[in-house]
Design a protein around this motif. Structure first.
Motif, PDB file in Angstrom:
ATOM      1  N   PHE A  44       0.842  -1.189   0.000  1.00 15.31           N
ATOM      2  CA  PHE A  44       0.000   0.000   0.000  1.00 15.31           C
ATOM      3  C   PHE A  44       0.881   1.244   0.000  1.00 15.31           C
ATOM      4  N   ILE A  45       0.353   2.364  -0.505  1.00 15.52           N
ATOM      5  CA  ILE A  45       1.008   3.657  -0.369  1.00 15.52           C
ATOM      6  C   ILE A  45       0.587   4.199   0.992  1.00 15.52           C
ATOM      7  N   ALA A  46       1.551   4.442   1.872  1.00 20.75           N
ATOM      8  CA  ALA A  46       1.248   4.840   3.248  1.00 20.75           C
ATOM      9  C   ALA A  46       0.525   6.187   3.317  1.00 20.75           C
ATOM     10  N   GLU A  47       0.916   7.135   2.483  1.00 18.92           N
ATOM     11  CA  GLU A  47       0.348   8.486   2.555  1.00 18.92           C
ATOM     12  C   GLU A  47      -1.133   8.521   2.193  1.00 18.92           C
ATOM     13  N   THR A  48      -1.554   7.671   1.281  1.00 22.66           N
ATOM     14  CA  THR A  48      -2.948   7.704   0.818  1.00 22.66           C
ATOM     15  C   THR A  48      -3.739   6.442   1.193  1.00 22.66           C
ATOM     16  N   ARG A  49      -3.035   5.437   1.702  1.00 19.11           N
ATOM     17  CA  ARG A  49      -3.614   4.134   2.042  1.00 19.11           C
ATOM     18  C   ARG A  49      -4.191   3.420   0.820  1.00 19.11           C
ATOM     19  N   GLU A  50      -3.664   3.741  -0.339  1.00 22.92           N
ATOM     20  CA  GLU A  50      -4.115   3.088  -1.575  1.00 22.92           C
ATOM     21  C   GLU A  50      -3.387   1.759  -1.749  1.00 22.92           C
ATOM     22  N   TYR A  51      -4.127   0.762  -2.205  1.00 26.34           N
ATOM     23  CA  TYR A  51      -3.560  -0.537  -2.541  1.00 26.34           C
ATOM     24  C   TYR A  51      -2.778  -0.399  -3.839  1.00 26.34           C
ATOM     25  N   VAL A  52      -1.556  -0.995  -3.876  1.00 25.24           N
ATOM     26  CA  VAL A  52      -0.732  -0.917  -5.082  1.00 25.24           C
ATOM     27  C   VAL A  52      -0.602  -2.274  -5.758  1.00 25.24           C
ATOM     28  N   TRP A  53      -0.273  -3.323  -4.993  1.00 20.55           N
ATOM     29  CA  TRP A  53       0.029  -4.608  -5.617  1.00 20.55           C
ATOM     30  C   TRP A  53      -0.150  -5.740  -4.626  1.00 20.55           C
ATOM     31  N   VAL A  54      -0.518  -6.915  -5.139  1.00 20.79           N
ATOM     32  CA  VAL A  54      -0.564  -8.129  -4.319  1.00 20.79           C
ATOM     33  C   VAL A  54       0.091  -9.256  -5.110  1.00 20.79           C
ATOM     34  N   ASP A  69      10.769  -9.634  -6.960  1.00 27.23           N
ATOM     35  CA  ASP A  69       9.816  -9.547  -8.078  1.00 27.23           C
ATOM     36  C   ASP A  69       8.608  -8.693  -7.699  1.00 27.23           C
ATOM     37  N   HIS A  70       8.117  -8.887  -6.481  1.00 27.07           N
ATOM     38  CA  HIS A  70       6.956  -8.134  -5.995  1.00 27.07           C
ATOM     39  C   HIS A  70       7.276  -6.635  -5.963  1.00 27.07           C
ATOM     40  N   LEU A  71       8.436  -6.280  -5.401  1.00 25.74           N
ATOM     41  CA  LEU A  71       8.799  -4.865  -5.292  1.00 25.74           C
ATOM     42  C   LEU A  71       9.056  -4.228  -6.658  1.00 25.74           C
ATOM     43  N   ARG A  72       9.591  -4.988  -7.605  1.00 26.80           N
ATOM     44  CA  ARG A  72       9.751  -4.457  -8.970  1.00 26.80           C
ATOM     45  C   ARG A  72       8.382  -4.176  -9.588  1.00 26.80           C
ATOM     46  N   SER A  73       7.425  -5.066  -9.365  1.00 29.36           N
ATOM     47  CA  SER A  73       6.064  -4.854  -9.882  1.00 29.36           C
ATOM     48  C   SER A  73       5.420  -3.630  -9.233  1.00 29.36           C
ATOM     49  N   VAL A  74       5.677  -3.433  -7.944  1.00 35.11           N
ATOM     50  CA  VAL A  74       5.150  -2.254  -7.243  1.00 35.11           C
ATOM     51  C   VAL A  74       5.701  -0.984  -7.883  1.00 35.11           C
ATOM     52  N   ARG A  75       7.005  -0.964  -8.140  1.00 33.19           N
ATOM     53  CA  ARG A  75       7.625   0.229  -8.737  1.00 33.19           C
ATOM     54  C   ARG A  75       6.968   0.573 -10.070  1.00 33.19           C
ATOM     55  N   VAL A  76       6.700  -0.424 -10.896  1.00 32.40           N
ATOM     56  CA  VAL A  76       6.063  -0.199 -12.195  1.00 32.40           C
ATOM     57  C   VAL A  76       4.625   0.297 -12.025  1.00 32.40           C
ATOM     58  N   ALA A  77       3.937  -0.168 -10.977  1.00 31.45           N
ATOM     59  CA  ALA A  77       2.531   0.183 -10.774  1.00 31.45           C
ATOM     60  C   ALA A  77       2.326   1.558 -10.143  1.00 31.45           C
ATOM     61  N   LEU A  78       3.371   2.146  -9.583  1.00 27.79           N
ATOM     62  CA  LEU A  78       3.229   3.466  -8.957  1.00 27.79           C
ATOM     63  C   LEU A  78       2.952   4.535 -10.013  1.00 27.79           C
ATOM     64  N   PRO A  79       2.277   5.626  -9.618  1.00 26.87           N
ATOM     65  CA  PRO A  79       1.996   6.707 -10.567  1.00 26.87           C
ATOM     66  C   PRO A  79       3.289   7.263 -11.163  1.00 26.87           C
ATOM     67  N   PRO A  80       3.243   7.759 -12.402  1.00 26.73           N
ATOM     68  CA  PRO A  80       4.458   8.216 -13.088  1.00 26.73           C
ATOM     69  C   PRO A  80       5.157   9.401 -12.424  1.00 26.73           C
ATOM     70  N   GLY A  81       4.478  10.200 -11.625  1.00 25.61           N
ATOM     71  CA  GLY A  81       5.091  11.365 -11.000  1.00 25.61           C
ATOM     72  C   GLY A  81       5.964  11.054  -9.793  1.00 25.61           C
ATOM     73  N   VAL A  82       5.941   9.816  -9.327  1.00 23.43           N
ATOM     74  CA  VAL A  82       6.709   9.451  -8.132  1.00 23.43           C
ATOM     75  C   VAL A  82       8.194   9.409  -8.476  1.00 23.43           C
ATOM     76  N   LYS A  83       8.981  10.195  -7.729  1.00 28.50           N
ATOM     77  CA  LYS A  83      10.419  10.279  -7.990  1.00 28.50           C
ATOM     78  C   LYS A  83      11.253   9.577  -6.919  1.00 28.50           C
ATOM     79  N   GLN A  84      10.712   9.471  -5.703  1.00 29.55           N
ATOM     80  CA  GLN A  84      11.462   8.847  -4.615  1.00 29.55           C
ATOM     81  C   GLN A  84      10.536   7.913  -3.847  1.00 29.55           C
TER      82      GLN A  84
END
Length: 102
Positions: A44-54, A69-84
């Motif tokens: 989940f994204i902690a700031e918004t409590r949005e689900y990202v990946w399972v 593999d899970h964390l790589r998939s999370v990175r791809v699923a995050l919104p494009p504006g995320v820089k850090q």
């Protein structure tokens, strides 16, 4: 809301199986002791409590490769504006084998 910096929370939970699904195993299941279950990994994204990946892990818990593999998939699923990205997880998620660059 556009976030440039996010904190991702990753952990496993217990999904109890009923019937004879493949891959289930008797393991830690506090609510249904002795029943077979899967341990899915959730992020989940902690700031918004949005689900990202399972991801579904092995019945004994996620391996280092599965966590990576899970964390790589999370990175791809995050919104494009995320820089850090900062990450949090319980001890089993932050094993030395999973601390590779994702």
């Amino acid at each position: 809301m556009k976030l440039e910096v996010v904190t991702i929370d990753t952990d496993t939970t217990v999904h109890t199986l009923y019937g004879q699904q493949m891959g289930g195993r008797k393991s830690y299941n506090p609510k249904n002791k002795g029943k077979k279950s899967y341990p899915p990994m959730l992020t989940f994204i902690a700031e918004t409590r949005e689900y990202v990946w399972v991801s579904c892990a092995t019945a004994t818990g996620p391996t280092g490769k599965q966590i990576g593999d899970h964390l790589r998939s999370v990175r791809v699923a995050l919104p494009p504006g995320v820089k850090q990205i900062y990450g949090r997880g319980r001890f089993g998620i932050l094993l030395p084998g999973s601390r590779r660059r994702i």
